[in-house]
Design a protein around this motif. Structure first.
Motif, PDB file in Angstrom:
ATOM      1  N   PHE A 140       0.827  -1.203   0.000  1.00 62.22           N
ATOM      2  CA  PHE A 140       0.000   0.000   0.000  1.00 62.22           C
ATOM      3  C   PHE A 140       0.866   1.259   0.000  1.00 62.22           C
ATOM      4  O   PHE A 140       0.605   2.223  -0.741  1.00 62.22           O
ATOM      5  CB  PHE A 140      -0.926  -0.001   1.224  1.00 62.22           C
ATOM      6  CG  PHE A 140      -2.259  -0.643   0.962  1.00 62.22           C
ATOM      7  CD1 PHE A 140      -3.262   0.048   0.271  1.00 62.22           C
ATOM      8  CD2 PHE A 140      -2.541  -1.928   1.400  1.00 62.22           C
ATOM      9  CE1 PHE A 140      -4.490  -0.525   0.036  1.00 62.22           C
ATOM     10  CE2 PHE A 140      -3.765  -2.513   1.164  1.00 62.22           C
ATOM     11  CZ  PHE A 140      -4.750  -1.822   0.480  1.00 62.22           C
ATOM     12  N   SER A 150       0.265  -1.089  -9.457  1.00 64.80           N
ATOM     13  CA  SER A 150      -0.687  -1.824  -8.605  1.00 64.80           C
ATOM     14  C   SER A 150      -0.424  -3.328  -8.622  1.00 64.80           C
ATOM     15  O   SER A 150      -1.042  -4.083  -7.862  1.00 64.80           O
ATOM     16  CB  SER A 150      -2.118  -1.544  -9.062  1.00 64.80           C
ATOM     17  OG  SER A 150      -2.286  -1.935 -10.417  1.00 64.80           O
ATOM     18  N   PHE A 153       0.174  -5.358  -5.382  1.00 62.02           N
ATOM     19  CA  PHE A 153      -0.830  -6.024  -4.556  1.00 62.02           C
ATOM     20  C   PHE A 153      -0.893  -7.528  -4.861  1.00 62.02           C
ATOM     21  O   PHE A 153      -1.105  -8.355  -3.972  1.00 62.02           O
ATOM     22  CB  PHE A 153      -2.209  -5.404  -4.779  1.00 62.02           C
ATOM     23  CG  PHE A 153      -2.312  -4.013  -4.233  1.00 62.02           C
ATOM     24  CD1 PHE A 153      -2.108  -3.757  -2.892  1.00 62.02           C
ATOM     25  CD2 PHE A 153      -2.629  -2.941  -5.079  1.00 62.02           C
ATOM     26  CE1 PHE A 153      -2.219  -2.472  -2.388  1.00 62.02           C
ATOM     27  CE2 PHE A 153      -2.733  -1.663  -4.580  1.00 62.02           C
ATOM     28  CZ  PHE A 153      -2.522  -1.421  -3.237  1.00 62.02           C
TER      29      PHE A 153
END
Length: 563
Positions: A140, A150, A153
């Motif tokens: 995060f 991203s 993640f």
């Protein structure tokens, strides 16, 4: 004991992990310092890396030394806290090296595995969850504050799944290992109990058991075998060398067995002679259960040894079963004489009445004044032979009425002095009984009355033969505390000519005598009394060449079996 063993295993596991932690921290720190100009690790945030790695190294080394010195695991909270600090430090190291070492987060995996081995299942799962949370939190931060892709993640999620998978797998394996260990400990306890039972059975067997190496070293021996071969052993003195007669008998038997194998092969090839099928099979296949006999010179026992190899592969260790053949022969003879004793006792009662009448008539006839010298001599012969027959009848009746011994423990040295004083005072002819002792262990456990009876027979014989040989009635009683025997030995020594070698084997047989006027029952009665009191009697010549009857007593703590 099980809890202590578990703590010891956890401490060893914790020390191993602490060593891994210290080595990992030092390697990371040294790698950064050696490549300071172009760091291999920690290039993303060098300050964060060197600060975290340095603190992690100091923490790891200090904790390792503390665990080695204290030798304790600590409680669950302390172990969990230390492992959680490891996870935080490794995640920070991963964060500061993320651009150059994307696989750095995998270093958290051993920490999760160690936690699930050292902690309970609940705390282990919590540790895997904390590791997953820290990795996801780092993702995060990198995505929202450092504008990273991203895709971070996805990697964090996979790492989290790997952490939980590792946790579950380690927990399952730990449970299996713990259950297997508990089962092994239970089996070990059963095995130890069986070993103790087997040892107790072996030690209390009447058959002698001995495990012997090829070079004659005793590996195991029970009490019966030690008594038969005349050895005194202690557990802290094992192993020790077997007696020479036993070793010589086994060597001779091995030579004969080797010769049998050679002859068997030649017979199989049709070269020399034909054998019976049993002998040929034993020679060709190597009979694993062989037997031989030998004689212990000190005790006079004839022992039979059955030999068996422990296994096909182990040819250097042999198992021996030892039996006292002389005792077996005596038992067989006793069984025959038991029935004969009842028969002869009834006959003896019937003979005593006419024998008494004959003896009384001879006494009355001897008082006649009209007898010449020849008739008087014949009457004397009748009276002498009547007296001899009466002695035989008395001995036979005494054997049939023999009572069970009433053993009691007493000091044999003091008892011998009292016996000699009473004997010298009660005998009509002057005599000398000399008592000598060597050692300090003189306690025996026998029936005093029966010992008095058999010792009187031996002393009477010794005085008679000493007087014939030297003109002096003298007997020596030598009491010895021999370390090779479980109890003292008593030697009755006289100055007589002794026993011829051809008569030694028959010396204690009933009705065997070399004296014209003897009954042949005196030494047999002595043998019977010795066996009833668990003693052994033998005749030999001592170091001075004198005639000697040796009484070997059993251990004073040995339980007597009264029939």
């Amino acid at each position: 004991m099980q809890h202590t063993a578990e703590n010891r295993q956890n401490w060893a596991l914790l020390v191993i992990y602490s060593g891994y932690r210290s080595l990992l921290a030092l390697i990371l720190t040294i790698m950064f310092l050696l490549t300071a100009d172009d760091p291999v690790v920690g290039k993303h945030e060098p300050l964060v890396f060197i600060t975290t790695a340095g603190a992690f190294s100091c923490f790891a080394v200090v904790l390792l030394f503390y665990q080695l010195i204290s030798a304790r695991v600590g409680n669950s909270a302390q172990v969990f806290s230390a492992l959680l600090l490891d996870i935080l430090a490794l995640v920070l190291i991963h964060h500061s090296s993320a651009d150059d070492a994307n696989g750095m987060a995998l270093l958290v995996m051993p920490t999760v595995a160690a936690g699930n081995m050292l902690l309970s299942a609940r705390l282990g799962t919590l540790l895997a969850a904390m590791a997953s949370i820290t990795v996801i939190a780092d993702s995060f931060y990198r995505v929202f504050y450092e504008q990273q892709s991203s895709a971070e993640f996805a990697g964090a999620g996979l790492l989290g799944m790997a952490f939980f998978t590792t946790s579950l797998a380690v927990q399952y394996l730990s449970r299996r290992i713990v259950s297997a260990q508990a089962l092994a400990e239970a089996h070990e306890a059963d095995v130890q109990q069986l070993l103790k039972i087997s040892e107790r059975i072996v030690q209390n067997m009447r058959t002698g058991i001995m495990v012997l190496s090829r070079d004659g070293i005793i590996r195991l021996i029970n009490d019966a075998a030690a008594e038969m071969v005349g050895m005194s052993y202690r557990n802290n003195q094992m192993p020790q060398l077997a007696p020479l007669p036993l070793r010589e008998a086994l060597k001779q038997e091995q030579r004969e067995h080797t010769q049998e194998e050679t002859d068997g092969e030649m017979a199989h090839n049709g070269a020399i002679r034909q054998r019976s099928m049993e002998a040929l099979e034993a020679a060709l296949h190597g009979d694993r259960r062989q037997q031989t006999q030998f004689r212990m010179q000190e005790s006079g026992r004839t022992l039979q040894v059955h030999r068996a190899n422990l296994s096909e592969d182990d040819q250097d260790t042999v198992l021996l079963f030892i039996e006292d053949v002389s005792q077996l022969a005596q038992q067989a003879q006793q069984m025959k004489l038991a029935s004969l004793g009842q028969f002869t006792a009834s006959i003896a009662h019937e003979i005593r009445n006419p024998l008494g009448a004959i003896s009384h008539a001879a006494q009355l006839l001897a008082e006649s004044e009209s007898l010449d010298a020849t008739d008087q001599r014949l009457i004397d012969i009748v009276q002498q032979q009547s007296g001899r027959m009466n002695n035989i009848i008395e001995n036979i009746l005494q054997l049939s009425r023999r009572k069970n011994p009433q053993p009691m423990a007493f000091d044999l040295h003091n008892w011998l002095h009292e016996y000699c004083r009473d004997y010298e005072a009660s005998t009509p002819d002057a005599c000398t009984l000399a008592v000598a002792a060597e050692g300090q262990r003189f306690t025996v456990n026998v029936d005093q009355d029966q010992l008095h009876q058999l010792l009187t027979v031996l002393v009477d014989n010794g005085l008679r033969y000493s007087h014939k040989a030297t003109g002096e009635r003298r007997v020596g009683l030598f009491l010895r505390d021999a370390q090779s025997h479980p109890a003292p030995t008593l030697e009755v020594i006289d100055d007589g000519p002794g026993v011829s070698e051809e008569y030694v084997e028959r010396l204690f047989e009933p009705f065997f005598t070399t004296e014209p006027q003897g009954t042949g029952l005196g030494l047999y009665i002595c043998k019977e009394l010795c066996e009833a009191n668990q003693m052994n009697i033998t005749w030999l010549r001592n170091n001075d060449g004198k005639s000697c009857f040796r009484l070997s007593f059993s251990h004073p703590m040995r339980r007597h079996s009264i029939d």
